[in-house]
Design an enzyme around this catalytic site. Structure first.
Site, mmCIF file in Angstrom:
data_model
loop_
_atom_site.group_PDB
_atom_site.id
_atom_site.type_symbol
_atom_site.label_atom_id
_atom_site.label_comp_id
_atom_site.label_asym_id
_atom_site.label_seq_id
_atom_site.Cartn_x
_atom_site.Cartn_y
_atom_site.Cartn_z
ATOM 1 N N PHE A 20 0.852 -1.192 0.000
ATOM 2 C CA PHE A 20 0.000 0.000 0.000
ATOM 3 C C PHE A 20 0.893 1.249 0.000
ATOM 4 C CE2 PHE A 20 -2.895 3.128 1.848
ATOM 5 C CZ PHE A 20 -4.059 2.859 1.169
ATOM 6 N N ASP A 48 1.969 -5.048 8.605
ATOM 7 C CA ASP A 48 0.786 -4.206 8.523
ATOM 8 C C ASP A 48 -0.430 -5.116 8.386
ATOM 9 O OD1 ASP A 48 -1.330 -2.542 7.764
ATOM 10 O OD2 ASP A 48 0.004 -1.123 6.777
ATOM 11 N N TYR A 73 -10.767 1.199 10.740
ATOM 12 C CA TYR A 73 -12.017 1.524 10.031
ATOM 13 C C TYR A 73 -12.359 0.567 8.903
ATOM 14 C CZ TYR A 73 -8.581 3.938 7.036
ATOM 15 O OH TYR A 73 -7.503 4.242 6.256
ATOM 16 N N LYS A 74 -11.532 -0.456 8.685
ATOM 17 C CA LYS A 74 -11.846 -1.424 7.628
ATOM 18 C C LYS A 74 -12.676 -2.550 8.239
ATOM 19 C CE LYS A 74 -7.939 0.078 4.900
ATOM 20 N NZ LYS A 74 -6.497 -0.020 4.683
ATOM 21 N N ARG A 118 -12.491 -4.837 -7.093
ATOM 22 C CA ARG A 118 -12.193 -5.435 -5.794
ATOM 23 C C ARG A 118 -13.476 -5.624 -4.987
ATOM 24 N NH1 ARG A 118 -8.333 -2.531 -1.333
ATOM 25 N NH2 ARG A 118 -10.032 -1.029 -1.398
HETATM 26 C C1 LIG Z 1 -5.868 1.116 4.506
HETATM 27 C C2 LIG Z 1 -4.407 1.013 4.677
HETATM 28 C C3 LIG Z 1 -3.685 2.029 5.299
HETATM 29 C C4 LIG Z 1 -4.405 3.272 5.727
HETATM 30 O O1 LIG Z 1 -3.602 4.194 6.372
HETATM 31 P P1 LIG Z 1 -4.271 5.489 6.998
HETATM 32 O O2 LIG Z 1 -3.174 6.094 7.782
HETATM 33 O O3 LIG Z 1 -5.452 5.058 7.796
HETATM 34 O O4 LIG Z 1 -4.736 6.352 5.879
HETATM 35 C C5 LIG Z 1 -2.325 1.846 5.484
HETATM 36 N N1 LIG Z 1 -1.713 0.714 5.064
HETATM 37 C C6 LIG Z 1 -2.379 -0.276 4.457
HETATM 38 C C7 LIG Z 1 -1.675 -1.509 4.023
HETATM 39 C C8 LIG Z 1 -3.742 -0.146 4.230
HETATM 40 O O5 LIG Z 1 -4.416 -1.120 3.608
#
Ligand SMILES: *Cc1c(COP(=O)(O)O)cnc(C)c1O
Length: 428
Positions: free
Chosen positions: A127, A199, A224-225, A387
């Protein structure tokens, strides 16, 4: 071939079906995007209103003690711990995923600074925020970020050499849904003398995670996911107990101090994960996150030995298996290719399909039909992606059937070619 009647029968037999009643979903919507933003727990509006009107409105400053605001990051951390194979006292909920990654990666690099190791290894397909944070930290601290493909991690040509300080991976890939073997990769990293940073953004609440059993070093994840904590909910951070009393946190704010209310002029870190905290915590947002966490923990009732994620995983795999089967049967010849691994051990809780043309527009046409998934741009290695996230807490087998039925109609009618579906929005 699975029929609509079969899907209805599967829902009727599904012991987890009542968990859906914990959520307020718009009527008629099939929500396959819980991997981006989880849905609203029905309990959240009243709980958040209570925090605002009673705890803040009436309790005022007293609520730090009387409503236990002060302990909230640790108390919620203990709830997250139950979902990621960690123990109480090992996790805190705080800050964003990006900020937490900065903190844990800094800590891991500090631990390795005298070893002469100069590389941070991550996947090119990680990401972007993870890579951006790593880029700037490496620059600041004199390390080099090396981006690799997943298949370079193991085997004879492995990139895990004695130059690697930290291996930083996302457990489930956000775009493909492919899942790493955390235990095997951690062991390989340790054998090479590297520390691991995981992560769990697409893992926490989505798949079983065994941080302690995998002997991982550092981990972070998103609130939040799949944890349904609400837009921008606080994220979480974990560290293995062998590092807990000595890791160095760069954002040394007073909330991570051993005794914040002594107001001393010098920083003295709190003994364990408490030192991950920086400043005053967002209490209203944490209250929303707790409602989300409770929706996932409710699944513990269905597997008293193995916990919530074991119960949810079985259904998640059944849902993604069914989606793959129906798409392959009913959308054959429509140019869709399965990107997510078929093997259960390598699959997260989402299914991604690639298509050379029209992926964005097809997703928009589905959204117009109240089937909400999302789109992720491809790259030189892979075409654009449709997705679909499957959250077993509120998605049923008939929903999967209906989602595929809409996809068939969108493709067969060519509806996605309409101009309105081909205009890009700011957030995809
Ligand atoms: C969703 C996601 C993030 C989100 O980071 P924020 O700081 O909440 O914007 C970070 N890393 C991964 C791998 C994600 O899927």
């Amino acid at each position: 071939m699975t029929t609509l009647e079969d899907c209805r029968a599967l829902d009727a037999q599904d012991p987890l079906r009542p968990l859906r009643d914990q959520f307020t979903l718009p009527e008629g919507v099939i929500y396959l995007d819980g991997n981006s933003l989880g849905v609203l727990p029905t309990a959240a509006p009243a709980r958040i209103a209570e925090v605002v009107t009673l705890e803040w409105g009436q309790g005022l400053i007293r609520s730090w003690n009387t409503a236990s605001w002060f302990d909230l990051p640790q108390r919620l951390g203990d709830k997250v711990a139950r979902l990621i194979g960690a123990a109480p006292g090992e996790v805190v909920c705080t800050d964003s995923t990006s900020v937490n990654l900065y903190k844990v990666l800094f800590a891991a690099l500090s631990q390795q600074k005298d070893t002469g190791r100069k590389l941070v290894v991550s996947e090119r397909s990680n990401f972007p925020t993870d890579l951006y944070i790593a880029e700037s930290l490496c620059r600041e601290r004199g390390f080099t970020l090396k981006l690799i493909e997943a298949d370079e991690l193991q085997g004879p040509g492995s990139v895990l050499t004695d130059e690697v300080a930290v291996l930083m991976l996302t457990h489930v890939n956000y775009r493909t849904g492919a899942m790493h073997d955390m235990k095997a990769i951690t062991a390989a990293a340790h054998a090479a003398g590297a520390l691991t940073v995981w992560d769990l953004a697409h893992s926490a609440g989505a798949v079983p995670v065994a941080l302690n059993e995998s002997n991982a070093d550092y981990a972070i994840g998103c609130g939040y996911k799949y944890l349904n904590g609400g837009p921008g909910a606080p994220a979480f951070a974990w560290v293995h107990t062998r590092h807990a009393g000595r890791f160095e946190q760069p954002l040394s704010g007073w909330w991570g101090h051993a005794a914040p209310f002594e107001f001393t002029p010098h920083y003295r870190p709190a003994p364990g994960v408490g030192r991950y905290l920086c400043g005053t915590q967002p209490i209203i947002a944490l209250a929303g996150l707790e409602c989300g966490l409770d929706t996932v923990l409710a699944a513990e009732a269905f597997d008293k030995d193995q916990g919530a994620m074991a119960a949810l995983r079985a259904k998640s795999l059944a849902l993604t298996d069914l989606f793959i089967e129906l798409v392959e049967e009913r959308c054959a010849g429509q140019g869709l290719a399965l990107v997510t691994p078929r093997e259960h051990a390598q699959r997260g809780s989402q299914v991604c399909l690639s298509r050379g043309e029209g992926a964005y527009a097809i997703v928009q046409a589905l959204i117009a039909r109240d089937v909400i998934g999302d789109y992720r741009a491809g790259d030189s290695q892979m075409p654009d992606i449709l997705r679909f996230g499957f959250t077993p807490l509120y998605i049923g087998f008939e929903d999967v059937w209906n989602a595929v039925e809409h996809l068939v109609q969108v493709l067969e009618s060519g509806e996605w070619k309409r101009e309105e579906f081909n205009r890009k929005n700011a957030v995809t």
